[in-house]
Design a protein around this motif. Structure first.
Motif, PDB file in Angstrom:
ATOM      1  N   ILE A  60       0.838  -1.196   0.000  1.00 58.27           N
ATOM      2  CA  ILE A  60       0.000   0.000   0.000  1.00 58.27           C
ATOM      3  C   ILE A  60       0.876   1.250   0.000  1.00 58.27           C
ATOM      4  CG2 ILE A  60      -1.732   1.299   1.313  1.00 58.27           C
ATOM      5  CD1 ILE A  60      -2.738  -1.415   2.392  1.00 58.27           C
ATOM      6  N   GLY A  61       1.981   1.176   0.734  1.00 57.21           N
ATOM      7  CA  GLY A  61       2.895   2.305   0.799  1.00 57.21           C
ATOM      8  C   GLY A  61       3.529   2.649  -0.530  1.00 57.21           C
ATOM      9  N   SER A  82      -2.321  -2.967   8.009  1.00 50.00           N
ATOM     10  CA  SER A  82      -1.652  -2.596   6.759  1.00 50.00           C
ATOM     11  C   SER A  82      -2.116  -1.221   6.286  1.00 50.00           C
ATOM     12  CB  SER A  82      -1.903  -3.650   5.673  1.00 50.00           C
ATOM     13  OG  SER A  82      -3.281  -3.737   5.339  1.00 50.00           O
ATOM     14  N   LEU A  83      -3.375  -0.865   6.560  1.00 52.66           N
ATOM     15  CA  LEU A  83      -3.857   0.483   6.262  1.00 52.66           C
ATOM     16  C   LEU A  83      -3.261   1.504   7.228  1.00 52.66           C
ATOM     17  CD1 LEU A  83      -7.696   0.037   5.579  1.00 52.66           C
ATOM     18  CD2 LEU A  83      -5.933   0.640   3.916  1.00 52.66           C
ATOM     19  N   THR A  84      -3.189   1.115   8.489  1.00 53.89           N
ATOM     20  CA  THR A  84      -2.743   2.045   9.518  1.00 53.89           C
ATOM     21  C   THR A  84      -1.265   2.350   9.414  1.00 53.89           C
ATOM     22  OG1 THR A  84      -4.428   1.119  10.989  1.00 53.89           O
ATOM     23  CG2 THR A  84      -2.741   2.489  11.999  1.00 53.89           C
ATOM     24  N   VAL A  85      -0.448   1.347   9.107  1.00 50.36           N
ATOM     25  CA  VAL A  85       0.997   1.549   9.141  1.00 50.36           C
ATOM     26  C   VAL A  85       1.439   2.593   8.125  1.00 50.36           C
ATOM     27  CG1 VAL A  85       1.623  -0.270   7.475  1.00 50.36           C
ATOM     28  CG2 VAL A  85       3.200   0.314   9.336  1.00 50.36           C
ATOM     29  N   VAL A  86       0.692   2.760   7.035  1.00 52.57           N
ATOM     30  CA  VAL A  86       1.130   3.732   6.021  1.00 52.57           C
ATOM     31  C   VAL A  86       0.854   5.173   6.434  1.00 52.57           C
ATOM     32  CG1 VAL A  86       0.846   2.072   4.151  1.00 52.57           C
ATOM     33  CG2 VAL A  86      -1.033   3.632   4.689  1.00 52.57           C
ATOM     34  N   ILE A  87      -0.036   5.385   7.437  1.00 47.74           N
ATOM     35  CA  ILE A  87      -0.280   6.752   7.903  1.00 47.74           C
ATOM     36  C   ILE A  87       0.195   6.931   9.339  1.00 47.74           C
ATOM     37  CG2 ILE A  87      -2.171   7.190   6.311  1.00 47.74           C
ATOM     38  CD1 ILE A  87      -3.154   6.718   9.870  1.00 47.74           C
ATOM     39  N   THR A 141       5.997   6.297  10.314  1.00 43.30           N
ATOM     40  CA  THR A 141       6.153   5.893   8.915  1.00 43.30           C
ATOM     41  C   THR A 141       6.168   7.109   8.007  1.00 43.30           C
ATOM     42  OG1 THR A 141       4.939   3.843   9.375  1.00 43.30           O
ATOM     43  CG2 THR A 141       5.220   4.447   7.074  1.00 43.30           C
ATOM     44  N   VAL A 142       5.253   8.044   8.271  1.00 46.71           N
ATOM     45  CA  VAL A 142       5.180   9.255   7.455  1.00 46.71           C
ATOM     46  C   VAL A 142       6.457  10.075   7.584  1.00 46.71           C
ATOM     47  CG1 VAL A 142       3.920  11.405   7.082  1.00 46.71           C
ATOM     48  CG2 VAL A 142       2.663   9.294   7.527  1.00 46.71           C
ATOM     49  N   ALA A 143       7.060  10.082   8.769  1.00 42.05           N
ATOM     50  CA  ALA A 143       8.339  10.782   8.939  1.00 42.05           C
ATOM     51  C   ALA A 143       9.385  10.190   8.010  1.00 42.05           C
ATOM     52  CB  ALA A 143       8.800  10.704  10.391  1.00 42.05           C
ATOM     53  N   GLY A 144       9.374   8.856   7.877  1.00 39.52           N
ATOM     54  CA  GLY A 144      10.284   8.215   6.925  1.00 39.52           C
ATOM     55  C   GLY A 144       9.984   8.604   5.495  1.00 39.52           C
ATOM     56  N   ARG A 160      14.504  11.751  -0.455  1.00 40.58           N
ATOM     57  CA  ARG A 160      14.986  12.714  -1.449  1.00 40.58           C
ATOM     58  C   ARG A 160      14.003  12.844  -2.603  1.00 40.58           C
ATOM     59  NH1 ARG A 160      20.034  10.429  -3.146  1.00 40.58           N
ATOM     60  NH2 ARG A 160      20.855  11.327  -1.221  1.00 40.58           N
ATOM     61  N   ASN A 161      13.384  11.742  -2.993  1.00 41.46           N
ATOM     62  CA  ASN A 161      12.420  11.768  -4.089  1.00 41.46           C
ATOM     63  C   ASN A 161      11.449  10.614  -3.941  1.00 41.46           C
ATOM     64  OD1 ASN A 161      13.754   9.421  -5.282  1.00 41.46           O
ATOM     65  ND2 ASN A 161      15.333  10.859  -5.961  1.00 41.46           N
ATOM     66  N   ALA A 162      10.392  10.634  -4.748  1.00 41.79           N
ATOM     67  CA  ALA A 162       9.346   9.619  -4.651  1.00 41.79           C
ATOM     68  C   ALA A 162       9.840   8.252  -5.095  1.00 41.79           C
ATOM     69  CB  ALA A 162       8.132  10.044  -5.482  1.00 41.79           C
ATOM     70  N   ASP A 163      10.765   8.208  -6.041  1.00 40.58           N
ATOM     71  CA  ASP A 163      11.273   6.916  -6.504  1.00 40.58           C
ATOM     72  C   ASP A 163      11.991   6.159  -5.396  1.00 40.58           C
ATOM     73  OD1 ASP A 163      10.260   7.079  -9.041  1.00 40.58           O
ATOM     74  OD2 ASP A 163      12.068   7.970  -9.919  1.00 40.58           O
ATOM     75  N   ALA A 164      12.647   6.880  -4.475  1.00 40.63           N
ATOM     76  CA  ALA A 164      13.299   6.219  -3.346  1.00 40.63           C
ATOM     77  C   ALA A 164      12.271   5.466  -2.507  1.00 40.63           C
ATOM     78  CB  ALA A 164      14.037   7.246  -2.491  1.00 40.63           C
ATOM     79  N   LEU A 165      11.071   6.036  -2.374  1.00 41.34           N
ATOM     80  CA  LEU A 165      10.013   5.382  -1.609  1.00 41.34           C
ATOM     81  C   LEU A 165       9.469   4.165  -2.345  1.00 41.34           C
ATOM     82  CD1 LEU A 165       8.071   8.515  -0.304  1.00 41.34           C
ATOM     83  CD2 LEU A 165       9.727   7.101   0.923  1.00 41.34           C
TER      84      LEU A 165
END
Length: 504
Positions: A90-91, A251-256, A260-263, A268-273
């Motif tokens: 999901i992330g 799994s829904l909660t961990v992405v917000i 996690t959001v601090a990470g 540096r960019n979205a591709d790193a995520l």
């Protein structure tokens, strides 16, 4: 002699950890602003983001709780692997979306995001308070976990009370000085030790005690078969329904989750995520090790009850390994407390420094300073409650994930659906949090064989949609591009346009 050797190894690594934190921010000065301290200047690449976010999956729970669940229940502990892997999937979509939204508007966390989305600064304050209630138990649990590890590897030479204080002091000093960037650097050391020690134990314990995995697994099948199927051994209803609903909810909660959001926002960019979301599930394979070792401990140190069951893995370690090896494994477990605890404290500090204290006009220009003050205060509060009322935060931890799950409609649905109103989002949040608190604290979790949080989330969503469709619609003339999120990366970073690093 064993205590002296193990504690010396531990002490050397703790000094090295603090040195890494200082080295991480060398040459960056003290004026980098809140975004530099709390988000690493939004400049962390794939490797640092990977080890930082992996740190949330490898906390003291990996060495204590996972082994303890394996020892007590067996199969239900696999929910950790399931929800984390699904959460990474999901992330892959959500992470870049949140990263771009925060970057575009100069935001530093979920409190900023909800305040900006609904145009109400007070809403960020309310979310900061809710998130703090849900995060404080994790700080206390990491302090407790590190205390248990330190006391155990010292062969009892260091008392639990002193061990708790050591964990608090090292982490607080580390966070205040180095922020998120330092946590990322120390995560590299932690991951090297975690991978090395768990890989070693995965081979050593079955060979040393059972002559291999074959005899070990045969013995489990023959003597402990209930540990291998749902609902596990005396788990009070943690069956298939609970497993599926808990995996989905978490799994829904961990992405917000704020940490996690601090990470996400430090990338540096979205591709790193996106790359990170692909690689992280492979790291989860290591979580099988403490789970299996917990079941191995059933035959080696039988009869552990209550909190002592969480020591199942370390009982094996202390029983059979030399003191220096006990020290190294203890360091890996301690760093698995320090890194996530540091991020929890940093996130609480950032939320309050930005959305609570920072909302007061005369304090707004010192957000970084107030964030650091709150870091110390949050850690000290968790430490104090660890000493005086440990069950208070332990009980709060029961609703931490299920309570945070109630922010999913307000944040995720709100960022992709313009029609969701402030009244709908707030009404749903209040209804969901109220129901989950009642169900959990009245002993009705799981309820009808499913996770209580999923029922609360369903009510939350129903109320949010009903109020949105039938209730008043606050005026908001901003264009969709200003309110909604997109994973399409902007050309110019927010700090160049809206002063994302303000509040130093």
């Amino acid at each position: 002699m064993n205590a002296a050797v193990a504690t010396t190894v531990f002490g050397v690594f703790m000094v090295f950890t603090l040195a890494l934190g200082l080295l991480a921010v060398r040459g960056r000065g003290s004026g980098g602003g809140l975004a530099e301290w709390s988000l690493g200047g939004r400049s962390l690449g794939t490797v640092f983001i990977w080890v930082l976010m992996a740190g949330e999956g490898y906390t003291s729970f990996s060495y204590l709780g996972a082994a303890g669940w394996g020892y007590n229940f067996g199969a239900p502990v696999l929910y950790v692997l399931a929800y984390m892997s699904c959460g990474y999937a999901i992330g892959y979509v959500v992470g870049p979306m949140l990263w771009n939204y925060a970057r575009r508007h100069g935001l530093v966390g979920i409190t900023d995001m909800v305040a900006h989305r609904y145009g109400r600064p007070w809403l960020g304050t309310a979310v900061a308070i809710l998130a703090t209630v849900c995060l404080l138990p994790y700080i206390q649990l990491q302090i407790t976990g590190m205390g248990v590890v330190v006391s155990t590897i010292s062969y009892g030479a260091i008392s639990l009370n002193w061990a708790y204080f050591i964990g608090f002091a090292v982490t607080t000093l580390f966070v205040v000085v180095s922020g998120l960037r330092g946590s990322a650097w120390v995560s590299v050391l932690k991951d090297i030790l975690v991978i090395g020690t768990l890989a070693f134990l995965a081979v050593y314990v079955p060979l040393h005690y059972f002559d291999g995995y074959g005899p070990f697994l045969d013995r489990i099948v023959a003597e402990k078969p209930q540990w291998l199927t749902f609902p596990g051994h005396e788990s009070n209803g943690l069956g298939q329904g609970w497993f599926i609903t808990t995996t989905f909810l978490n799994s829904l909660t961990v992405v917000i989750f704020p940490t996690t959001v601090a990470g996400y926002l430090g990338a540096r960019n979205a591709d790193a995520l996106r790359r990170n979301a692909v690689f992280l599930p492979f790291y989860n394979v290591l979580l099988f090790v403490p789970m299996l070792l917990g079941m191995a401990a059933l035959f080696i140190v039988p009869g552990l009850t209550g909190a002592d069951s969480n020591l199942a893995l370390f009982k094996l370690v202390v029983d059979s390994l030399p003191a220096w090896a006990v020290g190294v494994i203890g360091v890996a477990a301690a760093l698995s407390s320090i890194v996530p605890m540091a991020v929890f404290m940093l996130v609480i500090g950032t939320m309050w420094g930005r959305s609570v204290l920072g909302a007061v006009p005369r304090l707004a220009d010192r957000q970084k300073l107030w964030s650091r003050v709150v870091v110390v205060a949050a850690g000290a509060l968790a430490l104090l409650l660890t000493y005086t009322a440990p069950n208070t935060l332990v009980r709060l931890s029961l609703i931490s994930y299920e309570g945070m799950a109630q922010l999913v409609p307000m944040l995720l649905l709100g960022l992709v659906w313009r029609r969701l109103t402030l009244y709908g989002a707030v009404g749903g949040l209040v209804a969901g949090v109220g129901l989950v608190c009642w169900l959990v604290f009245s002993g009705h979790d799981p309820v009808w064989g499913v996770n209580a949080g999923i029922l609360a989330l369903a009510l939350n969503l129903a109320v949010a949609l009903t109020v949105t469709w039938l209730g008043p619609r606050p005026a908001d003339d901003r264009p969709d591009a200003e309110v909604l999120a997109s994973d399409v990366e902007d050309e110019a970073p927010a700090g160049e346009r809206v002063g994302a690093g303000s509040g130093g």
